[in-house]
Scaffold this motif. Sequence first.
Motif, mmCIF file in Angstrom:
data_model
loop_
_atom_site.group_PDB
_atom_site.id
_atom_site.type_symbol
_atom_site.label_atom_id
_atom_site.label_comp_id
_atom_site.label_asym_id
_atom_site.label_seq_id
_atom_site.Cartn_x
_atom_site.Cartn_y
_atom_site.Cartn_z
ATOM 1 N N ARG A 47 18.336 -41.748 -4.224
ATOM 2 C CA ARG A 47 19.514 -42.833 -4.532
ATOM 3 C C ARG A 47 19.011 -44.089 -5.488
ATOM 4 O O ARG A 47 19.808 -44.745 -5.841
ATOM 5 C CB ARG A 47 19.555 -43.528 -3.130
ATOM 6 C CG ARG A 47 18.228 -43.992 -2.355
ATOM 7 C CD ARG A 47 18.773 -44.771 -0.892
ATOM 8 N NE ARG A 47 17.517 -44.827 -0.169
ATOM 9 C CZ ARG A 47 17.612 -45.652 0.893
ATOM 10 N NH1 ARG A 47 18.383 -46.557 1.186
ATOM 11 N NH2 ARG A 47 16.536 -45.933 1.542
ATOM 12 N N ARG B 147 20.168 -49.487 -7.029
ATOM 13 C CA ARG B 147 21.065 -48.136 -7.354
ATOM 14 C C ARG B 147 20.613 -47.629 -8.500
ATOM 15 O O ARG B 147 19.830 -48.178 -9.556
ATOM 16 C CB ARG B 147 22.393 -48.486 -7.288
ATOM 17 C CG ARG B 147 23.006 -49.240 -8.537
ATOM 18 C CD ARG B 147 24.542 -49.327 -8.627
ATOM 19 N NE ARG B 147 24.824 -50.097 -9.736
ATOM 20 C CZ ARG B 147 26.461 -50.126 -10.021
ATOM 21 N NH1 ARG B 147 27.124 -49.934 -9.191
ATOM 22 N NH2 ARG B 147 26.325 -50.513 -11.033
ATOM 23 N N LYS C 63 32.493 -45.337 -0.947
ATOM 24 C CA LYS C 63 31.072 -45.611 -0.653
ATOM 25 C C LYS C 63 30.628 -46.917 -1.605
ATOM 26 O O LYS C 63 30.020 -47.867 -1.079
ATOM 27 C CB LYS C 63 29.903 -44.637 -0.925
ATOM 28 C CG LYS C 63 28.550 -45.043 -0.478
ATOM 29 C CD LYS C 63 27.610 -43.675 -0.707
ATOM 30 C CE LYS C 63 26.160 -44.243 -0.596
ATOM 31 N NZ LYS C 63 25.198 -43.039 -0.576
#
Length: 402
Positions: A139, A277, A387
């Motif tokens: 991720r 991220r 999301k």
Amino acid sequence: MLALLAAFVVACLLFLSKPCARDMRLFLASLFQQLALSLLGFLAGLRLHGGIAAAPETMPLMPSFKRKRAAAMVENAEEVAAGGGEPSVLDLPELAIDCILERLPPAELRSMTAVCRSMRERCRSDHLWERHMSEKWGRVLGRAARDEWRAHLASASRSSAAGSVSGGGGKRRRWLAALSCVCPVVSWMRPRADSGKSSGPVLDDSTMSWYLSMESGKFWFPAQVYNREHGHVGFMMSCYDAELSYDYHSDTFRARYPPHGRRTVVLEDGVQWDRVRAPPVDTLAHDLHASDCLHELRPGDHIEIQWRRNKEFPYGWWYGVVGHLESCDGNEHFCQCHLSDTVVLEFNQYTPGSRWRQALVNRKDHREEGNEGDGFYGGIRKLRSKKDISKWRQLWPTDILE
């Protein structure tokens, strides 16, 4: 024993000539240690067998020989098992071994590489480490991180090649090579690293090597950080490019933001996982993102837009929503805002009336727009994932910004 004594005498004579005093001191210390161990073994043999006559036949092996023999026994574990010895895990079917290895956590899988040569090759296989890589780092790693890893490997390879040619270790190896011609026992001794520290994970083009480099924190990778600098009010609801390094002890990251304007490199410790991220696009921090969604933007759509304070600053991605034109009453049944060339962007984290609350962009010919007072607005990307939208809502400030 006599060979060690001869080597010690030759080394002392060379030391007196002082061609390289520091290297010879290190060598003499190592040689003296080997000589002492050999002497103790010789005396132990005399005591156990009662005389000099029995000593040569029962004299203990040198420590280096013991290590080599132990290593050979481990490496040949497969042959021992095949010869009717104790059962070994290597006797299991291939599928069973793979199933066992797939269920091991990373730390135990790494430990298994030290069992034997066959197990080392199995446990270093990419297909075993790709799952661990994806589960822990997937991720926060994007294409830019993979490119940086390849560049890191290439740089480490060049540094290693240069060090082997010009490093101080080469000089010591030449001394040992010269003495080994006089006394072969010298070739048993391995030179130690000057620093005395572990070199860490071996770098190679494998998933295991990448995973361990990430875990150790020695590899800095490109990613993006939400609300940089511990949620500074000037960066709320934004996401900026940074280089990150993992801290195993705190399970957090250290961020390194590039310099801009008059500011030097900014470091931030303790960055939590939920603030990191992988970059969603390949656009670099100083490049304008090519907007490909302007024609479809409608009121209520969630977006991220590039913004920077001035031309010297890198872009950050800022969260906003598409609003209604001033001439529209907001009724969805009569709204015609999506047909207009002007798109209204609202940043509702700021109080009404704030100069940061709203911005207008041209739908058909949008490039970087703005000025030194209000900053410059760049490319726009539409958020299509629930999301992504939910993530921004989790970061919403408790108080409205001025």
